[in-house]
Write a protein that holds these residues in place. Structure first.
Motif, PDB file in Angstrom:
ATOM      1  N   SER A 106       0.834  -1.203   0.000  1.00  0.00           N
ATOM      2  CA  SER A 106       0.000   0.000   0.000  1.00  0.00           C
ATOM      3  C   SER A 106       0.871   1.256   0.000  1.00  0.00           C
ATOM      4  CB  SER A 106      -0.930   0.009   1.215  1.00  0.00           C
ATOM      5  OG  SER A 106      -0.190   0.228   2.403  1.00  0.00           O
ATOM      6  N   TYR A 107       0.272   2.374  -0.368  1.00  0.00           N
ATOM      7  CA  TYR A 107       0.996   3.654  -0.396  1.00  0.00           C
ATOM      8  C   TYR A 107       1.534   3.986   0.995  1.00  0.00           C
ATOM      9  CZ  TYR A 107       1.784   8.687  -0.880  1.00  0.00           C
ATOM     10  OH  TYR A 107       2.347   9.943  -0.869  1.00  0.00           O
ATOM     11  N   GLN A 108       0.702   3.798   2.025  1.00  0.00           N
ATOM     12  CA  GLN A 108       1.124   4.099   3.400  1.00  0.00           C
ATOM     13  C   GLN A 108       2.272   3.191   3.843  1.00  0.00           C
ATOM     14  OE1 GLN A 108      -2.025   3.613   2.407  1.00  0.00           O
ATOM     15  NE2 GLN A 108      -3.066   5.561   2.843  1.00  0.00           N
ATOM     16  N   GLN A 109       2.172   1.889   3.527  1.00  0.00           N
ATOM     17  CA  GLN A 109       3.241   0.958   3.878  1.00  0.00           C
ATOM     18  C   GLN A 109       4.536   1.294   3.140  1.00  0.00           C
ATOM     19  OE1 GLN A 109       1.355  -2.746   2.815  1.00  0.00           O
ATOM     20  NE2 GLN A 109       0.715  -3.184   4.916  1.00  0.00           N
ATOM     21  N   CYS A 110       4.395   1.710   1.894  1.00  0.00           N
ATOM     22  CA  CYS A 110       5.555   2.063   1.076  1.00  0.00           C
ATOM     23  C   CYS A 110       6.291   3.264   1.674  1.00  0.00           C
ATOM     24  CB  CYS A 110       5.095   2.371  -0.352  1.00  0.00           C
ATOM     25  SG  CYS A 110       6.448   2.634  -1.513  1.00  0.00           S
ATOM     26  N   MET A 111       5.549   4.295   2.050  1.00  0.00           N
ATOM     27  CA  MET A 111       6.174   5.493   2.630  1.00  0.00           C
ATOM     28  C   MET A 111       6.786   5.185   4.007  1.00  0.00           C
ATOM     29  SD  MET A 111       5.941   7.882   0.405  1.00  0.00           S
ATOM     30  CE  MET A 111       5.890   6.767  -1.002  1.00  0.00           C
ATOM     31  N   THR A 112       6.134   4.289   4.753  1.00  0.00           N
ATOM     32  CA  THR A 112       6.673   3.890   6.065  1.00  0.00           C
ATOM     33  C   THR A 112       7.975   3.117   5.892  1.00  0.00           C
ATOM     34  OG1 THR A 112       4.430   3.761   6.988  1.00  0.00           O
ATOM     35  CG2 THR A 112       6.172   2.638   8.207  1.00  0.00           C
ATOM     36  N   GLN A 113       7.972   2.184   4.936  1.00  0.00           N
ATOM     37  CA  GLN A 113       9.192   1.415   4.658  1.00  0.00           C
ATOM     38  C   GLN A 113      10.319   2.336   4.201  1.00  0.00           C
ATOM     39  OE1 GLN A 113       9.567  -1.112   1.061  1.00  0.00           O
ATOM     40  NE2 GLN A 113       9.988  -2.824   2.460  1.00  0.00           N
ATOM     41  N   LEU A 114      10.001   3.276   3.322  1.00  0.00           N
ATOM     42  CA  LEU A 114      10.993   4.237   2.840  1.00  0.00           C
ATOM     43  C   LEU A 114      11.597   5.026   4.000  1.00  0.00           C
ATOM     44  CD1 LEU A 114      12.333   5.770   0.413  1.00  0.00           C
ATOM     45  CD2 LEU A 114      10.396   7.360   0.551  1.00  0.00           C
ATOM     46  N   TYR A 115      10.725   5.505   4.903  1.00  0.00           N
ATOM     47  CA  TYR A 115      11.192   6.333   6.026  1.00  0.00           C
ATOM     48  C   TYR A 115      12.157   5.569   6.930  1.00  0.00           C
ATOM     49  CZ  TYR A 115      11.273   8.883  10.395  1.00  0.00           C
ATOM     50  OH  TYR A 115      11.704   9.538  11.529  1.00  0.00           O
ATOM     51  N   PHE A 116      11.754   4.390   7.379  1.00  0.00           N
ATOM     52  CA  PHE A 116      12.595   3.653   8.329  1.00  0.00           C
ATOM     53  C   PHE A 116      13.863   3.116   7.664  1.00  0.00           C
ATOM     54  CE2 PHE A 116       8.649   3.543  10.830  1.00  0.00           C
ATOM     55  CZ  PHE A 116       9.167   3.954  12.047  1.00  0.00           C
ATOM     56  N   PHE A 117      13.765   2.725   6.389  1.00  0.00           N
ATOM     57  CA  PHE A 117      14.968   2.287   5.687  1.00  0.00           C
ATOM     58  C   PHE A 117      15.990   3.426   5.628  1.00  0.00           C
ATOM     59  CE2 PHE A 117      17.109   2.464   1.511  1.00  0.00           C
ATOM     60  CZ  PHE A 117      18.038   1.463   1.729  1.00  0.00           C
ATOM     61  N   LEU A 118      15.549   4.614   5.211  1.00  0.00           N
ATOM     62  CA  LEU A 118      16.460   5.758   5.112  1.00  0.00           C
ATOM     63  C   LEU A 118      17.003   6.156   6.475  1.00  0.00           C
ATOM     64  CD1 LEU A 118      14.522   7.953   2.516  1.00  0.00           C
ATOM     65  CD2 LEU A 118      16.672   6.744   2.140  1.00  0.00           C
ATOM     66  N   ALA A 119      16.144   6.097   7.500  1.00  0.00           N
ATOM     67  CA  ALA A 119      16.572   6.483   8.851  1.00  0.00           C
ATOM     68  C   ALA A 119      17.733   5.615   9.322  1.00  0.00           C
ATOM     69  CB  ALA A 119      15.397   6.380   9.825  1.00  0.00           C
ATOM     70  N   PHE A 120      17.617   4.307   9.126  1.00  0.00           N
ATOM     71  CA  PHE A 120      18.665   3.406   9.620  1.00  0.00           C
ATOM     72  C   PHE A 120      19.912   3.407   8.729  1.00  0.00           C
ATOM     73  CE2 PHE A 120      14.926   1.422  11.786  1.00  0.00           C
ATOM     74  CZ  PHE A 120      15.352   1.689  13.075  1.00  0.00           C
ATOM     75  N   VAL A 121      19.741   3.589   7.421  1.00  0.00           N
ATOM     76  CA  VAL A 121      20.906   3.649   6.528  1.00  0.00           C
ATOM     77  C   VAL A 121      21.723   4.911   6.806  1.00  0.00           C
ATOM     78  CG1 VAL A 121      21.629   3.957   4.136  1.00  0.00           C
ATOM     79  CG2 VAL A 121      20.000   2.193   4.706  1.00  0.00           C
ATOM     80  N   ILE A 122      21.048   6.051   6.956  1.00  0.00           N
ATOM     81  CA  ILE A 122      21.752   7.305   7.279  1.00  0.00           C
ATOM     82  C   ILE A 122      22.432   7.179   8.637  1.00  0.00           C
ATOM     83  CG2 ILE A 122      21.455   9.769   7.785  1.00  0.00           C
ATOM     84  CD1 ILE A 122      19.131   9.748   5.736  1.00  0.00           C
ATOM     85  N   SER A 123      21.742   6.567   9.602  1.00  0.00           N
ATOM     86  CA  SER A 123      22.324   6.367  10.934  1.00  0.00           C
ATOM     87  C   SER A 123      23.591   5.524  10.850  1.00  0.00           C
ATOM     88  CB  SER A 123      21.310   5.684  11.866  1.00  0.00           C
ATOM     89  OG  SER A 123      20.201   6.510  12.089  1.00  0.00           O
ATOM     90  N   GLU A 124      23.580   4.494   9.993  1.00  0.00           N
ATOM     91  CA  GLU A 124      24.761   3.637   9.859  1.00  0.00           C
ATOM     92  C   GLU A 124      25.959   4.429   9.328  1.00  0.00           C
ATOM     93  OE1 GLU A 124      26.324  -0.665   8.436  1.00  0.00           O
ATOM     94  OE2 GLU A 124      24.403  -0.283   9.363  1.00  0.00           O
ATOM     95  N   CYS A 125      25.710   5.321   8.356  1.00  0.00           N
ATOM     96  CA  CYS A 125      26.791   6.157   7.818  1.00  0.00           C
ATOM     97  C   CYS A 125      27.494   6.920   8.937  1.00  0.00           C
ATOM     98  CB  CYS A 125      26.243   7.153   6.799  1.00  0.00           C
ATOM     99  SG  CYS A 125      25.626   6.423   5.272  1.00  0.00           S
TER     100      CYS A 125
END
Length: 315
Positions: A97-116
């Motif tokens: 779903s659109y909502q699930q997609c945006m949620t997945q995008l947010y948390f993926f980016l949050a943790f990838v940026i945090s790892e950097c």
């Protein structure tokens, strides 16, 4: 699925179809088993590293405090991506779903940026330990380490929020097939009906900040570290100093190499998928192995824990 908007002449997408890694049916089951195995190793390795550091008192140092945080980040962003990918291998339609997609995008980016930024914080910790050992306990106190980890997560979640808010303003209509196995920035922008100029500028600026700044921090730290190591007279001392940094440097090279390959070049569908697979599934699995196989303290702590377990099992 699409729903008609009252105030416009076009419809907006309410759910997406993920194209996945391959459209060949004969590869679905082998890939499912492969990535299931990778994910189980990732969970076991990172969760095991966190528990090991918590239980071993001699690992309660800034270096392992950062390492446990890195394992937590690896565990989280792998979990954001891989379970959905595994479901898609066996599902008839890979719908999100659109909502699930945006949620997945947010948390993926949050943790990838945090790892950097976590890798940069770990490099700074090694710089202080080797170049200023007498001031290490003061410079890397528990309070300062906590502030650094808080700052790492802060940059991750703020950066992800900026990207996601920019994506929320984008209009998606008609085309709803994401040519990827998860909701990422480039594949989503390809489906946009409205202008993505702002998204592209934000992506370029934040990608440069979140990749170049940590990279410069890491490179600067290692230049000073190598200089200090070369001034150590004893061969044993040089080897010990180098061994404390080699694991971190290996993890940094693998992660930033695949990330830069993905986000600092024009998007290519095939290259994007290969690079994404590497840093979303393989890197989180490799990090615990890199740190455990090449770290004497971790091996010692693991042997002690295993000895205690054997003792209680026998008795």
């Amino acid at each position: 699925m699409q729903v008609q908007m009252a105030d416009t002449n076009h419809s907006t997408v309410t759910e997406f179809i993920l194209a996945g890694l391959t459209d060949k049916p004969e590869l679905q089951l082998p890939l499912f088993l492969l990535f299931l195995g990778i994910y189980l190793f990732t969970v076991l390795g990172n969760l095991g590293m966190i528990i090991l550091i918590l239980l071993s008192s001699h690992l309660h140092t800034p270096m392992y405090f950062f390492l446990s945080s890195l394992s937590f980040i690896d565990l989280c962003y792998s979990t954001v991506i891989t379970p959905k990918m595994l479901v898609n291998f066996v599902a008839k339609k890979n719908i999100i779903s659109y909502q699930q997609c945006m949620t997945q995008l947010y948390f993926f980016l949050a943790f990838v940026i945090s790892e950097c930024h976590m890798l940069a914080a770990m490099a700074y910790d090694r710089y202080v330990a080797i170049c200023n050992p007498l001031l290490y306990n003061v410079t890397m106190s528990y309070q300062i380490c906590s502030w650094m980890v808080g700052g790492v997560y802060g940059m991750g979640f703020i950066g992800a929020a900026v990207h996601t808010l920019c994506m929320l303003r984008v209009i998606f209509c008609k085309a709803n097939v994401i040519n990827h196995y998860f909701c990422d920035l480039f594949p989503l922008m390809e489906l946009a009906c409205s202008s993505t100029y702002v998204n592209e500028v934000v992506l370029l600026c934040l990608s440069a900040f979140n990749i170049f700044i940590p990279t410069l921090t890491i490179l600067g730290s290692y230049i000073f570290i190598i200089t200090s190591i070369l001034h150590i007279k004893s061969t044993e001392g040089r080897f010990k100093a180098f061994s404390t940094c080699s694991s971190h440097f290996s993890a940094v090279s693998v992660f930033f190499g695949s990330l830069a390959f993905m986000y600092l070049q024009p998007f290519s569908k095939d290259k994007g998928k290969v690079s994404s697979v590497f840093y979303t599934t393989v890197v989180p699995m490799l990090n615990p192995m890199i740190y455990s196989l090449r770290n004497r303290d971790v091996k010692l702590a693991l042997n002690k824990i295993l000895y205690v377990i054997k003792f209680y099992v026998k008795n």
